[in-house]
Motif scaffolding. Structure first.
Motif, PDB file in Angstrom:
ATOM      1  N   TYR A   1     107.175  37.681  49.954  1.00 45.92           N
ATOM      2  CA  TYR A   1     107.423  36.484  50.759  1.00 45.92           C
ATOM      3  C   TYR A   1     107.268  35.260  49.868  1.00 45.92           C
ATOM      4  O   TYR A   1     106.744  35.341  48.749  1.00 45.92           O
TER       5      TYR A   1
ATOM      6  N   GLN B   1     110.963  35.953  53.811  1.00 44.96           N
ATOM      7  CA  GLN B   1     110.475  37.253  53.358  1.00 44.96           C
ATOM      8  C   GLN B   1     111.628  38.210  53.093  1.00 44.96           C
ATOM      9  O   GLN B   1     112.751  38.011  53.555  1.00 44.96           O
TER      10      GLN B   1
ATOM     11  N   GLN C   1     103.302  37.274  47.293  1.00 45.12           N
ATOM     12  CA  GLN C   1     103.907  35.942  47.378  1.00 45.12           C
ATOM     13  C   GLN C   1     104.517  35.552  46.032  1.00 45.12           C
ATOM     14  O   GLN C   1     103.844  35.533  44.995  1.00 45.12           O
TER      15      GLN C   1
ATOM     16  N   HIS D   1     107.221  30.595  50.076  1.00 44.26           N
ATOM     17  CA  HIS D   1     107.350  29.331  50.802  1.00 44.26           C
ATOM     18  C   HIS D   1     108.489  28.568  50.128  1.00 44.26           C
ATOM     19  O   HIS D   1     108.309  28.027  49.043  1.00 44.26           O
TER      20      HIS D   1
ATOM     21  N   LYS E   1     108.820  29.574  55.509  1.00 43.83           N
ATOM     22  CA  LYS E   1     108.422  30.872  54.986  1.00 43.83           C
ATOM     23  C   LYS E   1     109.657  31.779  54.976  1.00 43.83           C
ATOM     24  O   LYS E   1     110.463  31.749  55.920  1.00 43.83           O
TER      25      LYS E   1
END
Ligand SMILES: CC(C)(COP(=O)(O)OP(=O)(O)OC[C@H]1O[C@@H](n2cnc3c(N)ncnc32)[C@H](O)[C@@H]1OP(=O)(O)O)[C@@H](O)C(=O)NCCC(=O)NCCS
Length: 149
Positions: free
Chosen positions: A112, A146, A76, A114, A144
């Motif tokens: 990925y 990615q 992330q 947010h 989200k």
């Protein structure tokens, strides 16, 4: 907020992996200015347990830290912040590209994040695809996104 932009030369931007121990003051200062003061993210959401284990990144110009990001071990990317007066000159894109290169060198196959809805196009330009519904973090709408690397 009235912003006095500071023009920079892209060739002078330096980007490196940071050390949370040594660079914490610079990283925290940038995140405080951008997320807590500008976007009104509550302190208790901004500072979390992931800073100790994440890989951190700093962009600087003439030894002045102007942008930050972090990469968690699970892939992330977060805390992408360019100081307001340095935006729209490619600093964020260069920093994100550097984070992606680092993620690949760490063996990650996918990352990925947010994304705040306002920043979707910024991430799309680097190939990220959004998925799922809008959700809220710190009262800010997110999606989200990615990217396979
Ligand atoms: C989002 C952010 C990191 C972008 O940094 P930046 O240095 O201004 O980005 P760049 O100059 O590299 O912009 C690249 C492209 O993304 C787009 N873009 C940049 N900032 C954008 C924003 N806030 N919203 C939508 N698109 C944006 C622009 O279209 C730009 O393309 P262009 O140069 O062809 O116009 C910066 O605006 C920021 O720190 N915002 C506040 C914190 C934040 O919202 N972080 C993201 C959390 S998900």
């Amino acid at each position: 907020m009235t912003i006095s932009y500071i023009q920079i030369h892209p060739a002078n931007i330096q980007i490196r992996r940071a050390d949370w121990g040594k660079d914490q003051a610079d990283l925290a200062n940038m995140r405080r200015r951008v997320f807590i003061e500008e976007q009104h993210v509550p302190e208790e959401l901004e500072w979390d347990e992931f800073d100790d284990t994440a890989t951190h990144f700093i962009a600087s110009i003439d030894n002045r830290a102007i942008a930050s990001a972090r990469l968690k071990p699970d892939g992330q990317i977060g805390r992408m912040a360019v100081l307001a007066e340095y935006r729209h000159q490619g600093v964020g894109s260069r920093l994100l590209y550097f984070v992606l290169q680092s993620a690949a060198s760490l063996g990650l196959k996918q990352v990925y994040l947010h994304a705040q809805l306002a920043a979707l196009s910024f991430y799309e330009k680097q190939g990220f695809k959004s998925q799922g519904d809008i959700f809220y973090e710190a009262d800010i709408p997110h999606k989200k996104m990615q990217l396979k690397i």
